[in-house]
Design an enzyme around this catalytic site. Sequence first.
Site: not given
Length: 292
Positions: A216, A269
């Site tokens: 991610s 992230h």
Amino acid sequence: MSASNATDELSPLIQVKQHNIALLFANYLTSLNIDAKVQKNDSDYIIYCATSKIDQAKEIFAEFIADPYQEKYQQAAWQSGQVAQVQDNSPSLITSFKEQFFAHAGGVTLTIFALCWLVFIASLLGFARPTFELLHFYPKLTLEAFFASPLRLLGPALFHFSWLHIVFNTMWWWQLGGSVERTLGKGALINLFLITALVSNLGQFMVSGPNFGGLSGVVYGLVGYVWWYGWLAPEKGLMISKPIIGFLLFWLLLGYADVLPVNMANTAHLLGLISGCLLAAVKVLLMKGTRS
């Protein structure tokens, strides 16, 4: 896709062999407010369009067929979300999906995609602990640890903890990574993967320690890269829609708000997103600098 209610208002435009090509072009015509539909004819597919727009559609098709997998055609298909009506003996959904899947993604995109799934399947088959020990970040980051196992600097990006985790990450990797590879080439995607994985992994390690994993951080790097590249160099056709950007930024905020039922690698992230944005800005500035 929308089609005219009156069939006699549509005329045959072109006949093609591939179902997905026919659908892709018909969707694109629809996005330009030109009514279109696809019909099966023996082993081929006929694209029909509004009779009054035939000449315009022929010019558009000439540009389309030269490179049917440009981002603008893919974007029209995604935004449409509708399916043309074809006869029952059309290719199966699996066949159409397979053609589209491999047409959109290049070698680098497919390699990382496959590695993530191979690692995940190995963990399901009882090798979770040895696989995690092979790939997880160093308990203590030192030069000695790095030279002993350099793969672990990037390895966490390949390890996923659940079905939802890997499906979400690899779906976005395929979509955005495939777009970058087709538009800018394999080298651009390799550099993007290496830098965003390195930055996001290092940042997450410094905040929470070595027990994290997932693609991610790289996915958010891709989001930032495609977002800023599309903003700074829209003529290249590499873009991501504003609703998708909004959704992924909202998802990032939810992670920081700690209201999700799963543990989120929030630092990975955020740093992935920032590094992707900066890489796009540098790329565009260098590209425009060489032209001036």
